[in-house]
Design a protein around this motif. Structure first.
Motif, mmCIF file in Angstrom:
data_model
loop_
_atom_site.group_PDB
_atom_site.id
_atom_site.type_symbol
_atom_site.label_atom_id
_atom_site.label_comp_id
_atom_site.label_asym_id
_atom_site.label_seq_id
_atom_site.Cartn_x
_atom_site.Cartn_y
_atom_site.Cartn_z
ATOM 1 N N THR A 238 6.642 9.847 10.701
ATOM 2 C CA THR A 238 6.204 8.772 9.815
ATOM 3 C C THR A 238 5.002 9.262 9.027
ATOM 4 N N SER B 271 2.669 6.984 7.610
ATOM 5 C CA SER B 271 1.549 6.054 7.761
ATOM 6 C C SER B 271 1.354 5.536 9.173
ATOM 7 N N LEU C 87 0.464 0.936 10.604
ATOM 8 C CA LEU C 87 -0.479 0.197 9.752
ATOM 9 C C LEU C 87 -0.500 -1.287 10.078
ATOM 10 N N ASP C 88 0.660 -1.869 10.326
ATOM 11 C CA ASP C 88 0.716 -3.304 10.566
ATOM 12 C C ASP C 88 -0.084 -3.703 11.801
ATOM 13 N N GLU D 126 9.267 4.334 8.233
ATOM 14 C CA GLU D 126 8.031 3.908 7.574
ATOM 15 C C GLU D 126 8.004 2.395 7.397
ATOM 16 N N PRO E 104 5.097 0.587 5.412
ATOM 17 C CA PRO E 104 3.783 0.585 4.758
ATOM 18 C C PRO E 104 3.431 -0.696 4.018
ATOM 19 N N THR F 284 1.962 -3.576 3.916
ATOM 20 C CA THR F 284 0.917 -4.404 4.505
ATOM 21 C C THR F 284 -0.186 -4.555 3.464
ATOM 22 N N GLY G 245 -1.929 -1.165 3.237
ATOM 23 C CA GLY G 245 -1.120 -0.138 2.592
ATOM 24 C C GLY G 245 -1.003 -0.366 1.099
ATOM 25 N N ALA H 24 6.575 0.846 -3.507
ATOM 26 C CA ALA H 24 6.577 1.077 -2.063
ATOM 27 C C ALA H 24 7.809 0.449 -1.430
ATOM 28 N N GLU I 71 10.308 0.402 2.461
ATOM 29 C CA GLU I 71 10.218 0.555 3.910
ATOM 30 C C GLU I 71 11.606 0.790 4.481
ATOM 31 N N LEU J 251 8.458 6.658 1.514
ATOM 32 C CA LEU J 251 7.394 7.532 2.024
ATOM 33 C C LEU J 251 7.949 8.459 3.114
#
Length: 421
Positions: free
Chosen positions: A106, A108, A111-112, A191, A193, A195, A198, A231, A233, A342
């Motif tokens: 991954t 990131s 992040l969440d 991924e 991201p 959020t 992010g 972006a 996911e 990503l």
């Protein structure tokens, strides 16, 4: 002698389909998964759009106590891995689990969970922090959760190369099989991201499209009016096996993974090297690894982010490698439909590449209305194209200057040389 590596299973969780079949249908239709953000209120952000996975509910896939301990990126990775393993008909008690590894990365991480738990600390102190945060935020945890859930006891890791992560993981997993470290590798990227943190981070460096009023037209690789990436996911996971192991199991082979090349620009933390030379070197290395000439590639699945620099540099690099052949090879970017996943982008794009070979359909680059001057290759604009495809190159480039190219080839069960050599 290096072992041959084949793909026997695939799993995908994307903004336009929560399994490989629906994902592939969406690509053929040219369907956009970009919408106004619904997971949180993006009011006040310069960008308010993203490619979310619609209607995703962790409880559709996990018991509540399991879902609580996992960050969303790890959930996505495990969902995709389960599909890939089912597709590959891989039953762990029928193989040696110590010879089955996992390499799912991954960019990131969690992040969440990081953002949620930090808010708890600010508001109520550290005693309210979830004990699950420490493992949930780690970049290796998708690989860990997949290994635990499936009982895979071979080599496990998470290669992190930003937006090239999924491709790096698949390439390194390929090497493990080629050199005898494993018989089977479950590999890819995941991924999550989307959020507030992010979105703010990528907005701050002006990397994101701000076409908020026309979300489905926002991601437009190679088009002169592009203004940044969108972006996205999701996750993409493949099951790789040595040819010998797959034949012994008697399972269908989807494609052969034949080339992997990786380089680093050593130029800038976010911008690609402007002459494209080092990205071109990654493509050259993949071709050499595959034992192919540039003319033998039938389609290129581009990184194609819809940013000003990336699309121009990738086009330049393709011309360096392929010369005159660059003008006849179809090139497309599925990010135009699913956004930029990503760390999962490369693995999801490899799955699209395999499906292109299997079905003879090249997915389009939607929104490529008027290519920028100098971006003059065949970007397969707007609609999918029927084409017999034997060999696909898939490119991935990441922040930090990471460049990865993978090459897959059609598997022909009548080709006895691939089984007996």
């Amino acid at each position: 002698m290096k072992k041959r590596v084949v793909i026997t299973g695939m799993g995908a969780l994307t903004p336009i389909g929560q399994d490989v079949t629906s994902f592939w249908e969406g690509l053929q239709e040219g369907r956009s998964g970009v919408r106004s953000i619904s997971r949180f209120d993006p009011t006040g952000f310069p960008t308010t759009i993203a490619a979310e996975i619609p209607d995703y509910d962790p409880l559709d896939h996990f018991e509540a106590k399991v879902a609580r301990r996992m960050s969303r990126f790890a959930q996505y990775g495990l969902v995709a891995a389960r599909e890939a393993v089912r597709h590959a008909q891989l039953v762990m008690d029928r193989v040696d689990p110590v010879r089955v590894g996992v390499m799912v990365g991954t960019g990131s991480g969690g992040l969440d969970r990081i953002q949620e738990e930090y808010q708890k600390v600010l508001q109520n102190g550290s005693q309210k922090l979830s004990p699950y945060l420490a493992p949930a935020m780690l970049a290796n945890m998708a690989s860990g959760e997949i290994a635990i859930a499936l009982g895979a006891k071979g080599p496990s890791a998470a290669v992190v190369t930003a937006c090239a992560t999924g491709s790096s993981c698949i390439g390194e997993a390929m090497r493990m099989i080629q050199y005898g470290e494993a018989d089977v590798m479950i590999a890819g990227g995941t991924e999550a991201p989307i959020t507030p943190l992010g979105l703010a981070a990528f907005s701050r460096i002006r990397a994101l499209s701000r076409r908020n009023g026309e979300p489905q037209k926002a991601c437009r690789p190679f088009d002169r009016n592009r203004d940044g990436f969108v972006a996205g996911e999701g996750a993409g996971v493949v099951v790789l096996e040595s040819l010998e192991h797959a034949v012994q199991r008697g399972v269908p082979i989807l494609a052969e993974l034949i080339g992997y090349g990786a380089t680093t620009d050593a130029h800038h933390i976010t911008a690609p090297s402007p002459d494209g030379a080092v990205a071109a070197e990654a493509m050259d290395r993949a071709l050499t690894d595959a034992g192919l000439s540039p003319e033998q590639v039938d389609y290129i699945n581009a990184h194609g982010t819809s940013t000003r620099a990336n699309d121009a540099v990738e086009t330049m690099a393709i011309k360096r490698v392929f010369g005159e052949a660059a003008y006849r090879i179809p090139i497309s970017s599925i990010k135009s439909m699913i956004g930029h996943l990503l760390g999962a982008a490369g693995s999801v794009e490899l799955i699209a590449s395999v499906e292109t070979i299997r079905h003879g359909v090249i997915p389009p680059t939607i929104n490529c209305d008027t290519p920028e001057e100098g971006l003059d290759l065949d970007y397969v604009p707007h609609t999918a194209r029927k084409r017999d495809v034997q060999v696909v190159m898939s490119n991935s480039f990441g922040f930090g200057g990471h460049n990865v190219s993978l090459i897959v080839r059609r598997w022909d069960p009548r080709d006895e040389s691939l089984i007996t050599s």
